[in-house]
Design a protein around this motif. Structure first.
Motif, PDB file in Angstrom:
ATOM      1  N   LEU A 358       0.838  -1.207   0.000  1.00 37.87           N
ATOM      2  CA  LEU A 358       0.000   0.000   0.000  1.00 37.87           C
ATOM      3  C   LEU A 358       0.871   1.254   0.000  1.00 37.87           C
ATOM      4  O   LEU A 358       0.619   2.209  -0.757  1.00 37.87           O
ATOM      5  CB  LEU A 358      -0.921  -0.019   1.222  1.00 37.87           C
ATOM      6  N   GLU A 359       1.890   1.281   0.845  1.00 43.62           N
ATOM      7  CA  GLU A 359       2.798   2.440   0.912  1.00 43.62           C
ATOM      8  C   GLU A 359       3.515   2.639  -0.427  1.00 43.62           C
ATOM      9  O   GLU A 359       3.719   3.782  -0.866  1.00 43.62           O
ATOM     10  CB  GLU A 359       3.814   2.246   2.038  1.00 43.62           C
ATOM     11  N   GLN A 360       3.908   1.546  -1.081  1.00 43.12           N
ATOM     12  CA  GLN A 360       4.600   1.653  -2.366  1.00 43.12           C
ATOM     13  C   GLN A 360       3.715   2.287  -3.433  1.00 43.12           C
ATOM     14  O   GLN A 360       4.155   3.148  -4.200  1.00 43.12           O
ATOM     15  CB  GLN A 360       5.063   0.266  -2.824  1.00 43.12           C
ATOM     16  N   HIS A 361       2.433   1.863  -3.481  1.00 41.33           N
ATOM     17  CA  HIS A 361       1.516   2.390  -4.492  1.00 41.33           C
ATOM     18  C   HIS A 361       0.962   3.759  -4.107  1.00 41.33           C
ATOM     19  O   HIS A 361       0.533   4.518  -4.985  1.00 41.33           O
ATOM     20  CB  HIS A 361       0.360   1.405  -4.715  1.00 41.33           C
ATOM     21  N   TRP A 362       0.979   4.056  -2.832  1.00 42.47           N
ATOM     22  CA  TRP A 362       0.407   5.317  -2.347  1.00 42.47           C
ATOM     23  C   TRP A 362       1.141   6.523  -2.947  1.00 42.47           C
ATOM     24  O   TRP A 362       0.535   7.556  -3.236  1.00 42.47           O
ATOM     25  CB  TRP A 362       0.488   5.340  -0.816  1.00 42.47           C
ATOM     26  N   THR A 363       2.427   6.400  -3.158  1.00 43.82           N
ATOM     27  CA  THR A 363       3.231   7.520  -3.681  1.00 43.82           C
ATOM     28  C   THR A 363       2.843   7.884  -5.110  1.00 43.82           C
ATOM     29  O   THR A 363       3.164   8.987  -5.566  1.00 43.82           O
ATOM     30  CB  THR A 363       4.733   7.162  -3.643  1.00 43.82           C
ATOM     31  N   HIS A 364       2.165   6.969  -5.828  1.00 46.05           N
ATOM     32  CA  HIS A 364       1.774   7.243  -7.224  1.00 46.05           C
ATOM     33  C   HIS A 364       0.285   7.582  -7.349  1.00 46.05           C
ATOM     34  O   HIS A 364      -0.247   7.616  -8.459  1.00 46.05           O
ATOM     35  CB  HIS A 364       2.078   6.014  -8.099  1.00 46.05           C
ATOM     36  N   ARG A 365      -0.400   7.847  -6.214  1.00 40.77           N
ATOM     37  CA  ARG A 365      -1.860   8.016  -6.241  1.00 40.77           C
ATOM     38  C   ARG A 365      -2.287   9.246  -7.031  1.00 40.77           C
ATOM     39  O   ARG A 365      -3.407   9.288  -7.573  1.00 40.77           O
ATOM     40  CB  ARG A 365      -2.389   8.088  -4.812  1.00 40.77           C
ATOM     41  N   LYS A 366      -1.406  10.262  -7.135  1.00 42.41           N
ATOM     42  CA  LYS A 366      -1.771  11.474  -7.870  1.00 42.41           C
ATOM     43  C   LYS A 366      -1.664  11.279  -9.382  1.00 42.41           C
ATOM     44  O   LYS A 366      -2.331  11.965 -10.145  1.00 42.41           O
ATOM     45  CB  LYS A 366      -0.885  12.646  -7.426  1.00 42.41           C
ATOM     46  N   SER A 429     -10.075   3.134 -11.016  1.00 41.20           N
ATOM     47  CA  SER A 429     -11.017   4.130 -10.505  1.00 41.20           C
ATOM     48  C   SER A 429     -12.006   3.473  -9.541  1.00 41.20           C
ATOM     49  O   SER A 429     -12.115   2.238  -9.476  1.00 41.20           O
ATOM     50  CB  SER A 429     -11.779   4.779 -11.661  1.00 41.20           C
ATOM     51  N   LYS A 430     -12.751   4.313  -8.816  1.00 44.67           N
ATOM     52  CA  LYS A 430     -13.760   3.777  -7.884  1.00 44.67           C
ATOM     53  C   LYS A 430     -14.822   2.995  -8.651  1.00 44.67           C
ATOM     54  O   LYS A 430     -15.255   1.921  -8.220  1.00 44.67           O
ATOM     55  CB  LYS A 430     -14.408   4.908  -7.094  1.00 44.67           C
ATOM     56  N   GLU A 431     -15.254   3.524  -9.784  1.00 46.72           N
ATOM     57  CA  GLU A 431     -16.287   2.862 -10.576  1.00 46.72           C
ATOM     58  C   GLU A 431     -15.832   1.468 -11.012  1.00 46.72           C
ATOM     59  O   GLU A 431     -16.596   0.493 -10.900  1.00 46.72           O
ATOM     60  CB  GLU A 431     -16.606   3.709 -11.808  1.00 46.72           C
ATOM     61  N   ALA A 432     -14.585   1.368 -11.490  1.00 44.07           N
ATOM     62  CA  ALA A 432     -14.058   0.066 -11.919  1.00 44.07           C
ATOM     63  C   ALA A 432     -13.895  -0.865 -10.723  1.00 44.07           C
ATOM     64  O   ALA A 432     -14.125  -2.081 -10.822  1.00 44.07           O
ATOM     65  CB  ALA A 432     -12.725   0.252 -12.642  1.00 44.07           C
ATOM     66  N   ALA A 433     -13.492  -0.298  -9.580  1.00 48.56           N
ATOM     67  CA  ALA A 433     -13.318  -1.107  -8.372  1.00 48.56           C
ATOM     68  C   ALA A 433     -14.659  -1.693  -7.912  1.00 48.56           C
ATOM     69  O   ALA A 433     -14.721  -2.840  -7.445  1.00 48.56           O
ATOM     70  CB  ALA A 433     -12.692  -0.268  -7.265  1.00 48.56           C
ATOM     71  N   THR A 469      -8.777   6.599  -3.944  1.00 47.05           N
ATOM     72  CA  THR A 469      -8.065   7.855  -3.654  1.00 47.05           C
ATOM     73  C   THR A 469      -8.636   9.026  -4.444  1.00 47.05           C
ATOM     74  O   THR A 469      -8.227  10.168  -4.215  1.00 47.05           O
ATOM     75  CB  THR A 469      -6.567   7.704  -3.991  1.00 47.05           C
ATOM     76  N   GLU A 470      -9.553   8.767  -5.366  1.00 45.78           N
ATOM     77  CA  GLU A 470     -10.067   9.834  -6.243  1.00 45.78           C
ATOM     78  C   GLU A 470     -10.703  10.975  -5.454  1.00 45.78           C
ATOM     79  O   GLU A 470     -10.613  12.142  -5.844  1.00 45.78           O
ATOM     80  CB  GLU A 470     -11.085   9.249  -7.225  1.00 45.78           C
ATOM     81  N   GLU A 471     -11.381  10.647  -4.367  1.00 48.92           N
ATOM     82  CA  GLU A 471     -12.096  11.668  -3.593  1.00 48.92           C
ATOM     83  C   GLU A 471     -11.448  11.895  -2.228  1.00 48.92           C
ATOM     84  O   GLU A 471     -12.042  12.524  -1.339  1.00 48.92           O
ATOM     85  CB  GLU A 471     -13.560  11.254  -3.419  1.00 48.92           C
ATOM     86  N   MET A 472     -10.232  11.417  -2.027  1.00 42.82           N
ATOM     87  CA  MET A 472      -9.577  11.523  -0.721  1.00 42.82           C
ATOM     88  C   MET A 472      -8.732  12.793  -0.623  1.00 42.82           C
ATOM     89  O   MET A 472      -8.081  13.188  -1.584  1.00 42.82           O
ATOM     90  CB  MET A 472      -8.662  10.312  -0.477  1.00 42.82           C
ATOM     91  N   GLN A 473      -8.761  13.409   0.537  1.00 42.32           N
ATOM     92  CA  GLN A 473      -7.918  14.566   0.814  1.00 42.32           C
ATOM     93  C   GLN A 473      -6.748  14.189   1.729  1.00 42.32           C
ATOM     94  O   GLN A 473      -5.759  14.905   1.805  1.00 42.32           O
ATOM     95  CB  GLN A 473      -8.757  15.669   1.491  1.00 42.32           C
ATOM     96  N   SER A 474      -6.892  13.078   2.428  1.00 42.27           N
ATOM     97  CA  SER A 474      -5.889  12.663   3.414  1.00 42.27           C
ATOM     98  C   SER A 474      -4.566  12.273   2.741  1.00 42.27           C
ATOM     99  O   SER A 474      -4.540  11.786   1.614  1.00 42.27           O
ATOM    100  CB  SER A 474      -6.415  11.489   4.244  1.00 42.27           C
ATOM    101  N   SER A 475      -3.477  12.489   3.466  1.00 37.22           N
ATOM    102  CA  SER A 475      -2.152  12.092   2.970  1.00 37.22           C
ATOM    103  C   SER A 475      -1.661  10.819   3.649  1.00 37.22           C
ATOM    104  O   SER A 475      -0.522  10.391   3.447  1.00 37.22           O
ATOM    105  CB  SER A 475      -1.135  13.218   3.215  1.00 37.22           C
ATOM    106  N   ILE A 476      -2.527  10.210   4.465  1.00 42.62           N
ATOM    107  CA  ILE A 476      -2.173   8.990   5.198  1.00 42.62           C
ATOM    108  C   ILE A 476      -2.719   7.784   4.449  1.00 42.62           C
ATOM    109  O   ILE A 476      -3.925   7.688   4.197  1.00 42.62           O
ATOM    110  CB  ILE A 476      -2.730   9.028   6.641  1.00 42.62           C
ATOM    111  N   ALA A 477      -1.823   6.869   4.092  1.00 42.40           N
ATOM    112  CA  ALA A 477      -2.209   5.733   3.244  1.00 42.40           C
ATOM    113  C   ALA A 477      -3.293   4.872   3.891  1.00 42.40           C
ATOM    114  O   ALA A 477      -4.241   4.448   3.215  1.00 42.40           O
ATOM    115  CB  ALA A 477      -0.976   4.893   2.921  1.00 42.40           C
ATOM    116  N   PHE A 478      -3.177   4.597   5.179  1.00 38.70           N
ATOM    117  CA  PHE A 478      -4.107   3.660   5.816  1.00 38.70           C
ATOM    118  C   PHE A 478      -5.512   4.235   5.950  1.00 38.70           C
ATOM    119  O   PHE A 478      -6.461   3.503   6.244  1.00 38.70           O
ATOM    120  CB  PHE A 478      -3.578   3.225   7.184  1.00 38.70           C
ATOM    121  N   ASP A 479      -5.655   5.564   5.722  1.00 39.63           N
ATOM    122  CA  ASP A 479      -7.000   6.151   5.734  1.00 39.63           C
ATOM    123  C   ASP A 479      -7.859   5.558   4.620  1.00 39.63           C
ATOM    124  O   ASP A 479      -9.097   5.542   4.724  1.00 39.63           O
ATOM    125  CB  ASP A 479      -6.919   7.677   5.581  1.00 39.63           C
TER     126      ASP A 479
END
Length: 501
Positions: A358-366, A429-433, A469-479
């Motif tokens: 999760l931490e590895q992929h979190w850095t590419h969320r943007k 995306s959320k829709e695909a998920a 992550t599309e609608e997330m504002q948090s910078s914490i991965a586990f959120d």
């Protein structure tokens, strides 16, 4: 008289210069003949200057040069020519002098042979010392490189490069096969070296121009993924059974290297290697660590066709032993790492692995959305209380299989803990998920689980919460997991067997 000696010295110097000049113009035999003739010319110069006063002694120089150049035959011929010169130019025909010349030729031959043998022996030991020093340096560099990694692929590249590099042991090509966990077959893992002589010479020219040393070559193998593609395509298709007496089986059973100089038509495995890799002479080394058979190392010289000697085979043995230990340690480490990161029951990755990924992929969320699905079995406590925990474990194993078969190759499934599972969907995306989650839910609903009919809904079902992550504002991965967990709670509250995002 002094003037004559000065003239002799001058003529000798001129003769030496001329002889030395022509020494670089012809082949070895021509050079020897020219040197003998030059010594004979010196005899004639002395005769003209001193009226053959010192001819008997100067002829000894001619005889000595002839012996050094042409051994005993040169000594016999030069002694006879010397006797003839004395008879023609001085009129002396004393057999005692001829016998002295023959004796002198024999003495010079013995001394020359002694010096030559001493030099040969000295060169032999010097070459052996140089070769041993080179091998020790190779082992030192390879050992250091092996200690820097527990990655099997990098380790194998290090081993193969050290065997084939010019700064290493110098074979043209090397291939490694490893034994599977069941010990029933050998599988081709990796190779390095050319498939053709043309390819080999092209590689050597590139290495020579770049002036690579051994460590440079090892690093170069790491960075250049396109090297040895054709060879490795064929190597990785190799699967050799160990239930038949082929040359690989014999090498492992004998635990000693095997030197093959010709292809046995009755050995199907050997014929396969000859056809696939154009092998005619090869050396095969068992990779054995503390009695455990690890695999096989094969080397050959398809480019320069250099014969494989006993000395060359001996030079590989210490490296093969070292390689076997390193490969075995790397495999054991990999198993231990898998045990630490995988759930022992379902064979899925565990929560610890999930947090790392999760931490590895979190850095590419943007750059691309990251989604997750949290899954919980409905009424699982009721299932365990009714059917027992052993049957509950079987359900968990079967559910893990259903989840894995319902997601794409890029998606990752984990056992989150207890009856909870989580799926991580990179670049989704959320829709695909939600679509993936619905597919998982339907597949579970349509799967027959043991005692599923005893569940409140008449079959085993799951509830799923989706977050992205599309609608997330948090910078914490586990959120991201917390959002999916809240969605899962709402699915439970809404009557279970549902997907909520």
């Amino acid at each position: 008289m002094i003037i004559q000696y000065i003239q002799l010295v001058i003529y000798t110097i001129i003769l030496v210069i001329i002889t030395n000049y022509f020494r670089f113009k012809g082949r070895t035999t021509f050079n020897k003949c020219f040197l003998v003739v030059s010594s004979l010319v010196l005899v004639e110069i002395e005769g003209l200057l001193f009226d053959f006063l010192n001819t008997k002694w100067i002829l000894a120089v001619f005889i000595g040069v002839s012996v050094i150049c042409f051994h005993i035959l040169g000594g016999l011929v030069s002694a006879a020519v010397s006797g003839l010169i004395l008879f023609v130019q001085i009129g002396e025909s004393d057999l005692t002098v001829l016998f002295s010349y023959l004796s002198f030729a024999g003495l010079v031959y013995l001394l020359a042979s002694l010096v030559s043998n001493t030099q040969i022996e000295s060169d032999h030991w010097l070459n052996k010392l140089t070769e041993n020093s080179k091998q020790l340096n190779v082992f030192k560099e390879v050992s250091f490189s092996m200690q820097q990694t527990l990655n099997l692929q990098k380790l194998l590249k290090t081993i193969l490069t050290s065997v084939t590099a010019g700064y290493g042991l110098g074979f043209n090509r090397a291939i490694i096969l490893l034994i599977d966990e069941n010990g029933s077959k050998l599988s081709g893992i990796m190779g390095t070296g050319p498939m053709t002589a043309e390819e080999g010479y092209k590689t050597w020219n590139r290495i020579t121009k770049s002036k690579y040393n051994l460590m440079d070559l090892i690093e170069n193998k790491e960075s250049e993924k396109s090297i040895d593609l054709l060879l490795n395509e064929r190597v990785m298709r190799l699967e050799i059974p160990l239930d038949e007496p082929n040359f690989l089986y014999r090498t492992l059973e004998s635990e000693t290297p095997l030197h093959i100089k010709g292809i046995d038509e009755n050995d199907r495995a050997l014929q396969l290697f000859a056809q696939q890799f154009n092998m005619s002479e090869l050396a095969v080394f068992p990779l054995i660590s503390q009695g455990t058979k690890v695999g096989i190392l094969i080397v050959d010289n398809p480019v320069n066709k250099k014969p494989i000697t006993a000395t060359a085979i001996e030079s590989v043995i210490p490296l093969a032993n070292q390689a076997a230990i390193a490969i075995q340690h790397t495999r054991l480490y990999s198993k231990i790492e898998d045990m630490a990161l995988k759930d022992g029951l379902t064979a899925l990755f565990n929560q610890r692995a999930f947090q790392t990924v999760l931490e590895q992929h979190w850095t590419h969320r943007k750059q691309s959305p990251l989604s997750t699905i949290l899954i919980d079995i409905d009424y699982f406590k009721h299932f365990n209380d009714t059917n027992g925990h052993l049957l509950g474990n079987q359900v968990l194993i079967q559910l893990a299989d259903v989840i894995k078969s319902s997601i794409d190759n890029q998606d990752l499934a984990f056992r989150f803990g207890g009856e909870e599972f989580v799926v991580l969907l990179p670049s989704t995306s959320k829709e695909a998920a939600v679509q993936v989650a619905e597919r998982i839910r339907m597949n579970v609903e349509n799967t027959s689980f043991p005692c599923g009919e005893k569940q409140p809904a008449g079959r085993l079902t799951i509830s799923l919460g989706v977050a992205s992550t599309e609608e997330m504002q948090s910078s914490i991965a586990f959120d991201l997991v917390d959002i999916a967990d809240r969605a899962l709670y709402r699915a439970k509250e809404a009557g279970k067997n549902k997907v909520v995002c």
